[in-house]
Design an enzyme around this catalytic site. Structure first.
Site, PDB file in Angstrom:
ATOM      1  CB  CYS A   1     -81.481  16.245 -19.336  1.00  0.00           C
ATOM      2  SG  CYS A   1     -81.582  17.839 -20.121  1.00  0.00           S
TER       3      CYS A   1
ATOM      4  CG  HIS B   1     -84.410   4.656 -26.530  1.00  0.00           C
ATOM      5  ND1 HIS B   1     -85.236   5.277 -27.469  1.00  0.00           N
ATOM      6  CD2 HIS B   1     -83.120   5.174 -26.780  1.00  0.00           C
ATOM      7  CE1 HIS B   1     -84.408   6.419 -28.268  1.00  0.00           C
ATOM      8  NE2 HIS B   1     -83.329   5.979 -27.841  1.00  0.00           N
TER       9      HIS B   1
ATOM     10  CG  HIS C   1     -81.724  11.415   0.212  1.00  0.00           C
ATOM     11  ND1 HIS C   1     -82.107  12.280   1.224  1.00  0.00           N
ATOM     12  CD2 HIS C   1     -80.909  10.506   1.005  1.00  0.00           C
ATOM     13  CE1 HIS C   1     -81.701  12.054   2.532  1.00  0.00           C
ATOM     14  NE2 HIS C   1     -80.798  10.999   2.338  1.00  0.00           N
TER      15      HIS C   1
ATOM     16  CG  HIS D   1     -85.304  15.677 -15.875  1.00  0.00           C
ATOM     17  ND1 HIS D   1     -84.030  15.465 -16.982  1.00  0.00           N
ATOM     18  CD2 HIS D   1     -85.726  17.005 -16.647  1.00  0.00           C
ATOM     19  CE1 HIS D   1     -84.098  16.059 -17.919  1.00  0.00           C
ATOM     20  NE2 HIS D   1     -85.368  16.917 -17.827  1.00  0.00           N
TER      21      HIS D   1
ATOM     22  CG  HIS E   1     -83.883  29.981  -8.048  1.00  0.00           C
ATOM     23  ND1 HIS E   1     -82.724  30.655  -7.276  1.00  0.00           N
ATOM     24  CD2 HIS E   1     -84.828  30.968  -7.863  1.00  0.00           C
ATOM     25  CE1 HIS E   1     -83.094  31.742  -7.063  1.00  0.00           C
ATOM     26  NE2 HIS E   1     -84.545  31.906  -7.364  1.00  0.00           N
TER      27      HIS E   1
ATOM     28  CG  ASN F   1     -82.004  21.845 -18.350  1.00  0.00           C
ATOM     29  OD1 ASN F   1     -81.120  21.270 -18.367  1.00  0.00           O
ATOM     30  ND2 ASN F   1     -83.135  21.841 -19.074  1.00  0.00           N
TER      31      ASN F   1
END
Length: 452
Positions: free
Chosen positions: A173, A253, A339, A343, A372, A376
């Site tokens: 993602c 990472h 704002h 994730h 919603h 994903n």
């Protein structure tokens, strides 16, 4: 000049030397200053309504394919009910084919439908020709065909042969934010300004799971179709047309840790069925990665006053002998940003981020709404969230925005933006026509029955 000549030599030499050092420092900073990079525009894919999937469609597919036992079907139904997904997400084309088989042809169809649509939309509304593109970054974690997805876009839009193209796979993602970072670095490494096209998607067709491993069945319930394209540029004359300026990026990472590396893993089960396993450690790993990530990001973006307040809270907790409370303290990032595109990979991850960062319902509203409405969508999810802000007309010129995404491996990546103008929804904003229904009211509390 005459007054300088009258100065004693022991005073004049240090004065001149200090002046030269100051000029050298200013000159060095000017030479090292990076060219500003702007987000000219972006587009998110909105599949046709016939591709919408709800619980009824999922149950029908599960029954007709005859691959799942009653226990497995009940488990997926339970996961779906707790996932935070609505009834209007979008499924890959093979779900509606009636063949109940995942094939390369369906994967290519899924990729082309999303990638080609968003690129066409984006170039058309940005007044940029495919021949103007200097850098192309295409990211898809679970599908890496030959020729590559980048080559498919190069071929479809007849781009120049000297385009610097990057095909990014396996990033999960985080690929959307990583793609922006890669594009910005590539543009700044060039001698002349140009345009970079970042295209991100996920492909679920070949990774739909038909086995019995519950860790791998979760992905069937939460991953959905979605793609996005963003056009970034360092051409100075396009600043008045741009929406945002890229302030900074950060990538960390955490793959050296075994639990982090194995938190989300593409694998085959005992029967040879391919899929992606999401372990129970995933939420904990995400929280740990976020803590380490903000430790680096915080000093770069937070005002000094908040850093001092944070140091005071930590010191006070340690002085009280409460080391756990000191370790749990985090700075208030709402003092750095107006704002947040955090994730939105799952309800549990959103809850974990909100709890760790101290975010209230309003801050995580875009993440919950995106999950919603679209599910994903992996690497493109932060752009669907950005589109939500614009559909709600919340962004004002000068506002600061934080994009945060996690990826397999385990990695975290942040993009920090500054709005250059008040935002309004574009004609192709995927929230047009439905944003008035959001945020979705929370479900009513379950009724308790007293028994005599």
């Amino acid at each position: 000049m005459a007054s300088l000549r009258t100065l004693p030599l022991p005073v004049l030499v240090p004065l001149v030397a200090s002046g030269l050092v100051f000029l050298a420092t200013v000159l060095r900073r000017l030479l090292r200053r990076q060219r500003p990079v702007y987000l000219l525009n972006y587009s998110c894919h909105l599949p046709d309504a016939e591709r919408q999937v709800n619980l009824e469609v999922c149950e029908y597919f599960g029954l007709k394919c005859r691959r799942y036992s009653d226990d497995i079907a009940d488990f997926m139904r339970l996961v779906y009910s707790k996932s935070g997904l609505g009834q209007e997400t979008f499924a890959p084309p093979f779900i509606y084919s009636g063949k109940f088989e995942k094939t390369l042809a369906f994967a290519i169809q899924e990729a082309e439908e999303g990638l080609f649509a968003v690129v066409e939309q984006l170039l058309a509304k940005s007044d940029v020709s495919p021949s103007d593109i200097s850098v192309l970054v295409v990211a898809c974690s679970m599908f890496s065909p030959m020729p590559s997805l980048a080559s498919m876009i190069m071929h479809r839009f007849n781009m120049r042969p000297d385009v610097k193209s990057y095909s990014v796979a396996g990033m999960g993602c985080s690929a959307g934010t990583v793609g922006i970072d890669t594009a910005a670095r590539s543009l700044r490494s060039r001698r002349t300004p140009g345009y970079a096209l970042v295209v991100v998607t996920e492909n679920t067709s070949l990774n739909w799971y038909f086995g019995k491993n519950k860790h791998m069945l979760v992905t069937n319930c939460i991953f959905r179709v979605g793609s996005a394209a963003a056009l970034v540029t360092d051409v100075p004359s396009r600043r008045p047309d741009a929406k945002y300026e890229l302030v900074r990026t950060l990538r960390t990472h955490h793959g050296a840790d075994d639990a982090a590396f194995n938190a989300a893993l593409q694998m085959e089960d005992e029967e040879g069925n391919l899929g992606v396993a999401l372990t129970k450690d995933l939420v904990r790993v995400a929280g740990a990665a976020l803590r380490r990530h903000i430790t680096t990001l915080g000093p770069q973006v937070l005002p000094v006053s908040e850093m001092l307040r944070y140091a005071w809270r930590v010191a006070r907790a340690y002085a009280a002998g409460n080391s756990k409370a000191a370790a749990a303290e985090v700075p208030d990032f709402q003092r750095a940003f107006e704002h947040f595109c955090i994730h939105s990979g799952g309800k549990a991850v959103i809850d974990s981020i909100a709890r760790l960062m101290g975010f209230g319902p309003y801050v995580v509203e875009p993440a919950r709404s995106t999950l919603h409405r679209f599910g994903n969508t992996s690497s493109s999810l932060v752009f669907y969230e950005l589109a939500y802000f614009e559909a709600k007309r919340r962004v004002r010129a000068g506002d600061r925005l934080w994009m945060l995404a996690f990826g397999t491996g385990f990695k975290a990546c942040s993009n920090v933006w500054r709005a250059l103008r008040d935002a309004a929804p574009d004609a192709d904003n995927p929230w047009n026509g439905c944003v008035h229904r959001y945020p979705v009211p929370p479900p009513p509390p379950s009724k308790t029955h007293k028994h005599a």
